[in-house]
Design a protein around this motif. Structure first.
Motif, PDB file in Angstrom:
ATOM      1  N   LEU A  69       0.832  -1.207   0.000  1.00 21.56           N
ATOM      2  CA  LEU A  69       0.000   0.000   0.000  1.00 21.56           C
ATOM      3  C   LEU A  69       0.862   1.251   0.000  1.00 21.56           C
ATOM      4  CD1 LEU A  69      -2.748   1.433   0.247  1.00 21.56           C
ATOM      5  CD2 LEU A  69      -2.523   1.191   2.737  1.00 21.56           C
ATOM      6  N   PHE A  70       1.903   1.268   0.837  1.00 16.88           N
ATOM      7  CA  PHE A  70       2.784   2.437   0.880  1.00 16.88           C
ATOM      8  C   PHE A  70       3.615   2.579  -0.394  1.00 16.88           C
ATOM      9  CE2 PHE A  70       2.022   2.584   5.524  1.00 16.88           C
ATOM     10  CZ  PHE A  70       1.626   3.909   5.587  1.00 16.88           C
ATOM     11  N   LEU A  71       3.974   1.475  -1.023  1.00 16.02           N
ATOM     12  CA  LEU A  71       4.664   1.567  -2.319  1.00 16.02           C
ATOM     13  C   LEU A  71       3.780   2.283  -3.336  1.00 16.02           C
ATOM     14  CD1 LEU A  71       6.358  -1.929  -2.567  1.00 16.02           C
ATOM     15  CD2 LEU A  71       7.544   0.273  -2.629  1.00 16.02           C
ATOM     16  N   ILE A  72       2.509   1.925  -3.366  1.00 11.65           N
ATOM     17  CA  ILE A  72       1.566   2.570  -4.295  1.00 11.65           C
ATOM     18  C   ILE A  72       1.404   4.048  -3.958  1.00 11.65           C
ATOM     19  CG2 ILE A  72      -0.866   2.635  -5.015  1.00 11.65           C
ATOM     20  CD1 ILE A  72      -0.818  -0.489  -4.603  1.00 11.65           C
ATOM     21  N   ILE A  73       1.203   4.355  -2.685  1.00  8.85           N
ATOM     22  CA  ILE A  73       1.016   5.751  -2.259  1.00  8.85           C
ATOM     23  C   ILE A  73       2.279   6.571  -2.543  1.00  8.85           C
ATOM     24  CG2 ILE A  73       0.715   7.269  -0.257  1.00  8.85           C
ATOM     25  CD1 ILE A  73      -1.060   5.001   0.952  1.00  8.85           C
ATOM     26  N   ASN A  74       3.430   6.044  -2.162  1.00 11.49           N
ATOM     27  CA  ASN A  74       4.668   6.809  -2.306  1.00 11.49           C
ATOM     28  C   ASN A  74       5.066   7.010  -3.763  1.00 11.49           C
ATOM     29  OD1 ASN A  74       5.110   7.321   0.428  1.00 11.49           O
ATOM     30  ND2 ASN A  74       6.081   5.336   0.731  1.00 11.49           N
ATOM     31  N   PHE A  75       4.938   5.994  -4.589  1.00 14.45           N
ATOM     32  CA  PHE A  75       5.266   6.179  -6.002  1.00 14.45           C
ATOM     33  C   PHE A  75       4.204   7.031  -6.703  1.00 14.45           C
ATOM     34  CE2 PHE A  75       8.396   2.875  -5.219  1.00 14.45           C
ATOM     35  CZ  PHE A  75       9.472   3.374  -5.936  1.00 14.45           C
ATOM     36  N   GLY A  76       2.972   6.952  -6.230  1.00 15.45           N
ATOM     37  CA  GLY A  76       1.946   7.861  -6.729  1.00 15.45           C
ATOM     38  C   GLY A  76       2.278   9.297  -6.383  1.00 15.45           C
ATOM     39  N   GLY A  77       2.787   9.509  -5.171  1.00 18.06           N
ATOM     40  CA  GLY A  77       3.217  10.845  -4.757  1.00 18.06           C
ATOM     41  C   GLY A  77       4.364  11.358  -5.609  1.00 18.06           C
ATOM     42  N   LEU A  78       5.309  10.475  -5.933  1.00 18.81           N
ATOM     43  CA  LEU A  78       6.411  10.879  -6.817  1.00 18.81           C
ATOM     44  C   LEU A  78       5.888  11.278  -8.188  1.00 18.81           C
ATOM     45  CD1 LEU A  78       9.301   8.318  -6.143  1.00 18.81           C
ATOM     46  CD2 LEU A  78       9.146  10.699  -5.410  1.00 18.81           C
ATOM     47  N   ALA A  79       4.964  10.505  -8.707  1.00 19.46           N
ATOM     48  CA  ALA A  79       4.391  10.818 -10.026  1.00 19.46           C
ATOM     49  C   ALA A  79       3.647  12.149  -9.981  1.00 19.46           C
ATOM     50  CB  ALA A  79       3.456   9.691 -10.482  1.00 19.46           C
ATOM     51  N   PHE A  80       2.861  12.352  -8.935  1.00 18.88           N
ATOM     52  CA  PHE A  80       2.122  13.603  -8.796  1.00 18.88           C
ATOM     53  C   PHE A  80       3.079  14.780  -8.639  1.00 18.88           C
ATOM     54  CE2 PHE A  80      -0.603  16.542  -6.182  1.00 18.88           C
ATOM     55  CZ  PHE A  80      -1.464  16.880  -7.218  1.00 18.88           C
ATOM     56  N   GLY A  81       4.125  14.609  -7.837  1.00 20.21           N
ATOM     57  CA  GLY A  81       5.131  15.654  -7.667  1.00 20.21           C
ATOM     58  C   GLY A  81       5.831  15.987  -8.964  1.00 20.21           C
ATOM     59  N   SER A  82       6.121  14.984  -9.769  1.00 16.48           N
ATOM     60  CA  SER A  82       6.744  15.214 -11.082  1.00 16.48           C
ATOM     61  C   SER A  82       5.805  16.001 -11.984  1.00 16.48           C
ATOM     62  CB  SER A  82       7.101  13.890 -11.744  1.00 16.48           C
ATOM     63  OG  SER A  82       8.114  13.246 -11.031  1.00 16.48           O
ATOM     64  N   TRP A  83       4.546  15.654 -11.942  1.00 20.29           N
ATOM     65  CA  TRP A  83       3.563  16.367 -12.757  1.00 20.29           C
ATOM     66  C   TRP A  83       3.456  17.823 -12.299  1.00 20.29           C
ATOM     67  CZ3 TRP A  83      -1.368  18.315 -11.349  1.00 20.29           C
ATOM     68  CH2 TRP A  83      -2.133  18.752 -12.436  1.00 20.29           C
ATOM     69  N   LEU A  84       3.521  18.064 -10.985  1.00 16.90           N
ATOM     70  CA  LEU A  84       3.411  19.420 -10.447  1.00 16.90           C
ATOM     71  C   LEU A  84       4.594  20.307 -10.823  1.00 16.90           C
ATOM     72  CD1 LEU A  84       2.054  18.886  -6.818  1.00 16.90           C
ATOM     73  CD2 LEU A  84       0.852  19.909  -8.756  1.00 16.90           C
ATOM     74  N   MET A  85       5.747  19.700 -11.072  1.00 17.82           N
ATOM     75  CA  MET A  85       6.913  20.540 -11.360  1.00 17.82           C
ATOM     76  C   MET A  85       7.000  20.909 -12.829  1.00 17.82           C
ATOM     77  SD  MET A  85      10.215  18.170 -10.799  1.00 17.82           S
ATOM     78  CE  MET A  85      10.548  16.704 -11.697  1.00 17.82           C
ATOM     79  N   ASP A  86       6.019  20.504 -13.612  1.00 17.07           N
ATOM     80  CA  ASP A  86       5.960  20.865 -15.029  1.00 17.07           C
ATOM     81  C   ASP A  86       7.223  20.365 -15.729  1.00 17.07           C
ATOM     82  OD1 ASP A  86       4.609  21.885 -17.203  1.00 17.07           O
ATOM     83  OD2 ASP A  86       5.218  23.959 -16.850  1.00 17.07           O
ATOM     84  N   SER A  87       7.965  21.213 -16.398  1.00 13.43           N
ATOM     85  CA  SER A  87       9.181  20.754 -17.081  1.00 13.43           C
ATOM     86  C   SER A  87      10.379  20.759 -16.134  1.00 13.43           C
ATOM     87  CB  SER A  87       9.453  21.612 -18.313  1.00 13.43           C
ATOM     88  OG  SER A  87       9.595  22.961 -17.947  1.00 13.43           O
ATOM     89  N   GLY A  88      10.192  21.279 -14.931  1.00 16.03           N
ATOM     90  CA  GLY A  88      11.155  21.197 -13.846  1.00 16.03           C
ATOM     91  C   GLY A  88      12.601  21.416 -14.204  1.00 16.03           C
ATOM     92  N   PRO A  89      13.423  20.380 -14.050  1.00 17.81           N
ATOM     93  CA  PRO A  89      14.860  20.528 -14.263  1.00 17.81           C
ATOM     94  C   PRO A  89      15.236  20.799 -15.717  1.00 17.81           C
ATOM     95  CG  PRO A  89      14.318  18.329 -13.423  1.00 17.81           C
ATOM     96  CD  PRO A  89      13.054  19.083 -13.536  1.00 17.81           C
ATOM     97  N   LEU A  90      14.298  20.677 -16.622  1.00 19.23           N
ATOM     98  CA  LEU A  90      14.580  20.973 -18.029  1.00 19.23           C
ATOM     99  C   LEU A  90      14.140  22.381 -18.416  1.00 19.23           C
ATOM    100  CD1 LEU A  90      13.421  17.560 -19.553  1.00 19.23           C
ATOM    101  CD2 LEU A  90      15.734  18.237 -18.881  1.00 19.23           C
ATOM    102  N   SER A  91      13.504  23.074 -17.492  1.00 19.19           N
ATOM    103  CA  SER A  91      12.998  24.416 -17.799  1.00 19.19           C
ATOM    104  C   SER A  91      14.144  25.411 -17.960  1.00 19.19           C
ATOM    105  CB  SER A  91      12.056  24.890 -16.685  1.00 19.19           C
ATOM    106  OG  SER A  91      12.790  25.148 -15.504  1.00 19.19           O
ATOM    107  N   ASP A  92      13.871  26.450 -18.721  1.00 24.22           N
ATOM    108  CA  ASP A  92      14.870  27.513 -18.890  1.00 24.22           C
ATOM    109  C   ASP A  92      15.220  28.144 -17.546  1.00 24.22           C
ATOM    110  OD1 ASP A  92      15.035  27.173 -21.612  1.00 24.22           O
ATOM    111  OD2 ASP A  92      13.570  28.748 -22.071  1.00 24.22           O
TER     112      ASP A  92
END
Length: 153
Positions: free
Chosen positions: A9-32
């Motif tokens: 359950l925590f694997l699903i929640i934690n990796f879901g959180g990583l995916a959501f966090g990645s989505w929230l950062m938009d282009s993140g480390p690749l941004s200008d």
């Protein structure tokens, strides 16, 4: 068997959180914005972040599986929720909103909470608390990177 189910359950929640966090950062480390920042000389290459977070979340999920098997308390649930919110929101605060000082405060709070897990909430998990070390070490590195960007930009 119960610990395995909780860990999954925590694997699903934690990796879901990583995916959501990645989505929230938009282009993140690749941004200008990010690529034009004066970054710390010890900033690891991008691939290291994915590897590190995978290891961190696997270890953290195993730790949480044990913690919630032996102490399924409201205190632990609140600590996990706060950790989750701080971890996911840092991406948005730093990469999307470019609020470097607020991001630093967020990551300092997250790091402090991980030390609370290690020192206080792990009394009945024996050696499982050492699974927190990759997360703590990574947060210390990430905090130093965040601080460097705050000071040098």
């Amino acid at each position: 068997m119960k610990q395995l189910k909780i860990t999954l359950l925590f694997l699903i929640i934690n990796f879901g959180g990583l995916a959501f966090g990645s989505w929230l950062m938009d282009s993140g480390p690749l941004s200008d914005w990010y690529t034009n920042l004066n970054q710390a000389p010890w900033t690891p290459p991008g691939i290291v972040f994915g590897i590190a977070w995978t290891l961190i979340m696997v270890c953290f999920s195993i730790y949480l599986g044990k913690l919630f098997t032996v102490e399924n308390t409201i205190e632990n649930k609140i600590a996990f929720l706060i950790q989750f919110i701080l971890n996911v929101s840092w991406n948005y605060i730093f990469f999307n909103k470019h609020l470097v000082l607020t991001a630093l405060i967020t990551i300092l709070l997250l790091t402090t909470l991980l030390f609370v897990y290690f020192l206080k909430l792990s009394s009945k998990t024996l050696y499982y608390k050492y699974l927190l070390l990759p997360y703590i070490i990574w947060l210390c590195i990430a905090t130093s990177l965040n601080l460097y960007i705050l000071i040098h930009n």
